[in-house]
Design a protein around this motif. Structure first.
Motif, short mmCIF file in Angstrom:
data_model
loop_
_atom_site.label_atom_id
_atom_site.label_comp_id
_atom_site.label_asym_id
_atom_site.label_seq_id
_atom_site.Cartn_x
_atom_site.Cartn_y
_atom_site.Cartn_z
N GLY A 51 0.82 -1.21 0.00
CA GLY A 51 0.00 0.00 0.00
C GLY A 51 0.85 1.25 0.00
N ASP A 52 0.18 2.40 -0.04
CA ASP A 52 0.89 3.67 -0.17
C ASP A 52 0.52 4.70 0.90
N SER A 53 -0.02 4.25 2.02
CA SER A 53 -0.47 5.20 3.04
C SER A 53 0.69 5.86 3.79
N MET A 54 1.91 5.35 3.65
CA MET A 54 3.06 5.93 4.35
C MET A 54 4.10 6.49 3.38
N ILE A 55 3.67 6.78 2.19
CA ILE A 55 4.60 7.17 1.12
C ILE A 55 5.36 8.46 1.44
N GLU A 56 4.74 9.43 2.11
CA GLU A 56 5.44 10.67 2.43
C GLU A 56 6.43 10.51 3.59
N ALA A 57 6.42 9.35 4.24
CA ALA A 57 7.43 9.01 5.23
C ALA A 57 8.57 8.22 4.57
N GLY A 58 8.44 8.03 3.26
CA GLY A 58 9.46 7.28 2.53
C GLY A 58 9.26 5.79 2.57
N ILE A 59 8.10 5.34 3.05
CA ILE A 59 7.79 3.91 3.11
C ILE A 59 6.80 3.60 1.99
N CYS A 60 7.26 2.80 1.05
CA CYS A 60 6.50 2.55 -0.17
C CYS A 60 6.07 1.08 -0.27
N ASN A 61 5.14 0.84 -1.18
CA ASN A 61 4.68 -0.51 -1.48
C ASN A 61 5.89 -1.40 -1.82
N PHE A 99 -2.04 -3.80 15.27
CA PHE A 99 -3.08 -4.78 14.97
C PHE A 99 -4.39 -4.10 15.34
N VAL A 100 -5.22 -3.80 14.34
CA VAL A 100 -6.46 -3.07 14.56
C VAL A 100 -7.63 -3.87 13.99
N ASN A 101 -8.51 -4.31 14.88
CA ASN A 101 -9.73 -5.01 14.47
C ASN A 101 -9.46 -6.11 13.44
N GLY A 102 -8.43 -6.91 13.71
CA GLY A 102 -8.15 -8.08 12.88
C GLY A 102 -7.17 -7.88 11.74
N GLU A 103 -6.62 -6.68 11.58
CA GLU A 103 -5.68 -6.42 10.49
C GLU A 103 -4.45 -5.69 10.99
N PHE A 104 -3.32 -5.95 10.32
CA PHE A 104 -2.10 -5.21 10.61
C PHE A 104 -2.04 -3.97 9.73
N THR A 105 -1.49 -2.89 10.29
CA THR A 105 -1.28 -1.67 9.53
C THR A 105 -0.01 -0.99 10.04
N ILE A 106 0.58 -0.17 9.20
CA ILE A 106 1.77 0.59 9.57
C ILE A 106 1.41 2.07 9.49
N LYS A 107 1.59 2.80 10.60
CA LYS A 107 1.20 4.21 10.69
C LYS A 107 2.02 4.91 11.77
N TYR A 108 1.93 6.25 11.77
CA TYR A 108 2.46 7.04 12.88
C TYR A 108 1.53 6.89 14.08
N LEU A 109 2.10 6.78 15.27
CA LEU A 109 1.32 6.73 16.50
C LEU A 109 1.13 8.15 17.01
N ASP A 110 -0.12 8.55 17.18
CA ASP A 110 -0.45 9.90 17.66
C ASP A 110 -1.19 9.76 18.99
N LEU A 111 -0.50 10.12 20.08
CA LEU A 111 -1.08 10.01 21.42
C LEU A 111 -1.64 11.33 21.94
#
Length: 145
Positions: A59-69, A90-102
């Motif tokens: 996927g391409d949701s982290m492309i501006e962080a330099g993390i590409c498909n 791990f969110v509701n049954g799926e893995f995802t890669i994102k920035y953590l915003d607390l």
């Protein structure tokens, strides 16, 4: 949601590669035409081998962080996640890669932020099946296919 295929790293073998001197993006120095040291991925990139995994990004949701498909994320499960870290969640049954915003914890939720304006943040509330699976410490990308 973007998927992440997790791969257990094989850290038993030693891979030592020659390490070039500092690589400048400007005009190179003729004095830098020799190698200084070696790079051992086990020694230099992996601090906690028993808790470190690879994950191939889809996927391409982290492309501006330099993390590409197709990139490979190096994920350390032993690290305590901090605000602003890039994590595998791990969110509701799926893995995802994102920035953590607390920054919204006092309001009762947190967010997982993409690095692509085409995607919206994922709001995590108490009723979500959520856990931080690990912290991304490195990414590896292939430039020539």
């Amino acid at each position: 949601m973007e998927k992440l295929k997790l791969l257990k790293g094989d850290f038993a073998c030693k891979l030592s590669l020659a390490l070039a001197p500092t690589i400048k993006a400007g005009f190179p120095s003729p004095a830098d035409d020799y190698l200084h040291d070696s790079l051992d991925f086990n020694r230099d990139l992996i601090k906690n081998p028993e808790a470190t995994f690879y994950g191939r990004v889809s996927g391409d949701s982290m492309i501006e962080a330099g993390i590409c498909n197709g990139d490979i994320a190096v994920i350390d499960r032993s690290l305590e996640p901090a605000d602003g870290d890039i994590i595998v969640a791990f969110v509701n049954g799926e893995f995802t890669i994102k920035y953590l915003d607390l920054s919204h914890m006092s309001e009762g939720y947190i967010e997982l932020r993409p690095a692509n304006p085409a995607y919206s943040p994922i709001r995590i509330d108490a009723e979500d099946n959520f856990r931080v699976w690990g912290v991304v410490v490195w990414t590896i990308k292939q430039w020539r296919h």
